[in-house]
Design a protein around this motif. Structure first.
Motif, short mmCIF file in Angstrom:
data_model
loop_
_atom_site.label_atom_id
_atom_site.label_comp_id
_atom_site.label_asym_id
_atom_site.label_seq_id
_atom_site.Cartn_x
_atom_site.Cartn_y
_atom_site.Cartn_z
N ASP A 52 -28.00 22.88 -20.54
CA ASP A 52 -26.56 22.61 -19.82
C ASP A 52 -26.78 21.47 -18.76
N THR A 53 -25.51 20.59 -18.74
CA THR A 53 -25.64 19.80 -17.56
C THR A 53 -24.38 19.73 -16.66
N PRO A 54 -24.22 20.87 -15.82
CA PRO A 54 -23.18 21.10 -15.21
C PRO A 54 -22.58 19.93 -14.13
N ASP A 55 -23.58 19.08 -13.70
CA ASP A 55 -23.22 17.99 -12.84
C ASP A 55 -24.40 16.87 -13.31
N ASP A 56 -24.25 15.75 -12.52
CA ASP A 56 -25.05 14.66 -12.72
C ASP A 56 -26.54 14.85 -12.41
N LEU A 57 -26.82 15.98 -11.46
CA LEU A 57 -28.07 16.16 -11.01
C LEU A 57 -28.61 17.58 -11.42
N THR A 58 -28.17 18.20 -12.24
CA THR A 58 -28.69 19.32 -12.92
C THR A 58 -28.68 19.31 -14.13
N LEU A 59 -30.18 19.90 -14.57
CA LEU A 59 -30.37 20.06 -15.97
C LEU A 59 -30.97 21.36 -16.19
N ARG A 60 -30.38 22.18 -16.90
CA ARG A 60 -30.59 23.82 -17.47
C ARG A 60 -31.05 23.65 -18.80
N ILE A 61 -32.37 24.11 -18.97
CA ILE A 61 -32.90 24.51 -20.21
C ILE A 61 -32.89 25.56 -20.49
N ASN A 62 -31.96 25.97 -21.67
CA ASN A 62 -31.97 27.55 -22.08
C ASN A 62 -32.97 27.81 -23.05
N GLY A 85 -27.94 -2.46 -17.45
CA GLY A 85 -27.67 -2.99 -16.45
C GLY A 85 -28.41 -2.00 -15.14
N GLY A 86 -29.10 -1.43 -15.40
CA GLY A 86 -29.73 -0.55 -14.26
C GLY A 86 -29.04 0.52 -13.70
N ARG A 87 -28.21 1.05 -14.64
CA ARG A 87 -27.34 2.32 -13.64
C ARG A 87 -28.13 3.38 -13.40
N GLU A 88 -27.72 4.14 -12.66
CA GLU A 88 -28.25 5.75 -12.15
C GLU A 88 -28.19 6.38 -13.28
N VAL A 89 -29.87 7.03 -13.27
CA VAL A 89 -29.97 8.29 -14.42
C VAL A 89 -29.20 9.63 -14.04
N ASN A 90 -28.80 10.25 -14.94
CA ASN A 90 -28.23 11.33 -14.74
C ASN A 90 -28.65 12.49 -15.71
N SER A 91 -28.20 13.61 -15.76
CA SER A 91 -28.80 15.01 -16.21
C SER A 91 -28.35 14.56 -18.00
N GLU A 92 -27.33 13.92 -18.10
CA GLU A 92 -26.99 13.96 -19.68
C GLU A 92 -27.91 13.02 -20.09
N ASP A 93 -28.56 11.86 -19.45
CA ASP A 93 -29.62 11.21 -20.07
C ASP A 93 -30.79 11.89 -20.30
#
Length: 660
Positions: free
Chosen positions: A217-227, A173-181
């Motif tokens: 880590d995805t602390p919020d929808d717009l933050t992607l942390r790669i360890n 349905g065209g939802r918004e992309v988030n960090s979990e995606d």
């Protein structure tokens, strides 16, 4: 009439006392080199000297640049360079919107999952979003789905995602992309490589492989942390690869519990276009109505504020090379790609063609690849093969005199990391008499009574391969057989397990992502690259069925082969001494933050590759790249950026347009 390569060669042969002989009349023109080994370059009809996809292509900073730009630029906000006012005004010229871009594909795509397929940049780069790109010309990153990023420390990379990026309407349905995606998308690559026959090289993703200790880590929808599981100096540049994209998790079909899934369907992305219709003979794309607006014009990054100028794209599948070329010359196709200088000169007066030129920086992207299982037991014979190759003749004839010697790291793209032309010549010596003596003294005629190679069936010409074969025939007295294969078989033949190669030598194209020295041409040699399948270097989880590479592996006899269990696979490491040595050097340079130290490690690594004649010989490459485009296509930047998806070139530039 255009003169053939070989007519020109005969005259040069007389004047320069070349040894190469033979009377065959060979076709002239450009040849596609799709070994399916790259991830970046547009490669459908690349000229023989230009590595494509492949791959790899298939593009580097100006030849004058001595230093690689800092890729861990802690680079927070990617500040664009100022753009001339007239360019900014032109970007808002609404008359440029509209039209259907026409193109001819050489074959039906080998798949639609970006974690698996690398031979379809025309579809993947247009329908998916990357985190960023890297302009070779401007020496800067371009933000895409990420608006900024920071290398917190050598093993921690944080992306701040752009708000408002949405999947196309068919992707849930065209939802918004988030960090979990993004997390779900990026963690799929090791699984696709191990279990789905992916051609996306793990060099791009091994530093974030969870099975090797990385975490997200995805602390919020717009933050992607790669360890990361290790430091990797080229990590941000890896994200310019067209394969590292976000897919809709809802479009992933899992085959069993715990399976990370494969893309189901054709529309699972958030890119500027989406597929409209797909058939065996034709594919059309239309604008993605959900494509996010850029809050302001990002000067110099080839974006428009809202959407690409071009309305739609139509890709017609034409497997016959001559028919595809005729369609382009007639003006019915808007883009061809890299061509040789001979074709560039011949097409200069064609009314429907423009030829763009720029520095050719994909050195080493085309190479003579030996089937390692056949050649490793006979190092003197592979050395004789190198001595039998007319290196300067290749430059004179195939590259029309515009060429340079190549190495595992591009002398043009990365001069600081590269060997000099003088040093390369010390390793690439053309000595036909010495080659024949070495060949015969080591039973070459009995071991290799003839040599088999593979060529692209969709190309009308493979003169570059025939030139190499002719060098071997005349220097060594061995006959060469040419086996044409269609695209999927061609790729499988190139990338299959080492012990299964049905050829003796293969002219491999590496569509180099020339923004990173680890990929460039070096990827063809190192075990974490294609060295495991091309060079036969023993590597964890790869080539378990090749005992000749790893004769001392205690796990092989009982547990080897393609059916080896996960426990055995996990226990296997690089144990072949030469492979271990190469990988150690590659790992050291990748983790080095001191640029001078990195340069010395890379140079020593290349010397060790050159002094071992199995199993990859980099071929000379052009000094100038020629790219043929239809006359109505406007605004495409010239090489090295224009044909690179990593630089938002042909298949990602929003501000290219069609002249009515």
């Amino acid at each position: 009439m255009k003169e053939s390569y070989w007519g020109k060669y005969w005259r040069r042969r007389v004047s320069r006392r070349r040894v190469l002989a033979g009377g065959a009349t060979l076709a002239a023109g450009s040849a596609a080199i799709l070994a399916g080994c790259g991830d970046d370059d547009d490669d459908d009809d690349a000229a023989a000297p230009a590595a494509t996809q492949a791959a790899a292509t298939q593009a580097a900073a100006a030849a004058a640049d001595d230093d690689e730009p800092a890729e861990d630029s802690q680079a927070a906000e990617a500040e664009p360079a100022d753009e001339p006012e007239e360019q900014a005004a032109a970007a808002e010229d609404r008359s440029r919107y509209g039209g259907t871009f026409n193109y001819s594909l050489v074959a039906y795509p080998t798949g639609f999952d970006p974690s698996i397929t690398i031979t379809f940049p025309q579809g993947m780069s247009t329908t998916y979003s990357q985190l960023m790109a890297f302009s070779i010309t401007n020496d800067e990153f371009y933000p895409d789905a990420a608006q900024s990023w920071e290398q917190v420390d050598p093993e921690t990379l944080v992306f701040n995602l752009r708000e408002g990026v949405r999947f196309n309407p068919e992707a849930e349905g065209g939802r918004e992309v988030n960090s979990e995606d993004w997390y779900i998308s990026l963690r799929r690559y090791p699984d696709s490589r191990a279990n789905r026959g992916s051609n996306v090289n793990e060099l791009f993703f091994s530093f974030m492989d969870e099975s090797q200790g990385a975490t997200f880590d995805t602390p919020d929808d717009l933050t992607l942390r790669i360890n990361q599981n290790k430091a990797f100096a080229s990590n941000t540049r890896a994200f310019a690869a067209a394969s590292l994209v976000v897919v809709s998790p809802e479009r992933l079909a899992a085959e069993e519990s715990g399976d990370l899934g494969q893309v189901s369907g054709i529309n699972a992305g958030s890119g500027p276009y989406m597929f409209d219709d797909v058939s065996e003979t034709r594919m059309t794309l239309k604008r993605n109505p959900n494509y996010y607006e850029h809050p302001e014009q990002i000067a110099g990054t080839r974006y428009n504020v809202d959407m690409p100028y071009i309305d739609a794209m139509e890709h017609v599948i034409i497997t016959d090379g001559a028919a595809r070329q005729a369609r382009f010359l007639a003006g019915d196709s808007d883009y061809w790609g890299a061509v040789s200088k001979i074709d560039a000169d011949a097409w200069a007066d064609q009314p429907n063609v423009n030829v763009l030129t720029g520095p050719a920086i994909d050195d080493g992207g085309i190479m003579i690849q030996l089937a390692a299982a056949k050649w490793t037991p006979y190092p003197e014979l592979s050395k004789a093969l190198s001595m039998a190759m007319d290196w300067d003749g290749y430059i004179d004839v195939i590259l029309s005199g515009e060429g340079r010697r190549s190495a595992p790291v591009s002398p043009t793209a990365f001069p600081k990391y590269a060997l000099s032309q003088e040093e390369i010549r010390e390793y690439q010596v053309y000595d036909p008499q010495g080659a024949r003596q070495l060949w015969e003294a080591n039973n070459g005629p009995e071991i290799f009574p003839e040599l088999d190679t593979t060529v692209a069936a969709w190309s009308a010409d493979y003169s570059h391969v025939q030139f190499i074969g002719q060098s071997f025939e005349d220097s060594l007295g061995v006959s060469v057989n040419y086996n044409p294969l269609e695209l999927a078989t061609y790729i499988a033949s190139a990338n299959g397990p080492t012990g299964t190669k049905d050829w003796h030598f293969f002219i491999a194209g590496n569509n180099a992502v020339s923004t990173m020295p680890d990929w460039n041409a070096l990827v063809a040699y190192t075990p974490d690259g294609y060295g495991a399948i091309w060079g036969g270097n023993w590597y964890k989880g790869v080539n378990i069925s090749d005992p000749w590479v790893n004769p001392d592996n205690p796990n092989y006899a009982e547990n080897g082969g393609s059916e080896a269990g996960e426990a055995v696979r996990a226990a296997l490491e690089i144990t072949h001494p030469y492979a271990r040595e190469l990988q150690d050097y590659a790992d050291r340079q990748a983790a080095t933050t001191d640029d001078d130290e990195r340069a010395e490690i890379l140079k020593e690594l290349q010397r060790r590759i050159f002094t071992r004649y199995c199993c990859t010989f980099p071929l000379p490459t052009q000094t100038t790249k020629y790219v043929a485009v239809g006359s109505r296509l406007k605004g495409l930047p010239p090489p090295p950026d224009g044909d690179q998806t990593a630089s938002f070139g042909m298949w990602r530039a929003h501000n290219i347009w069609l002249e009515s």
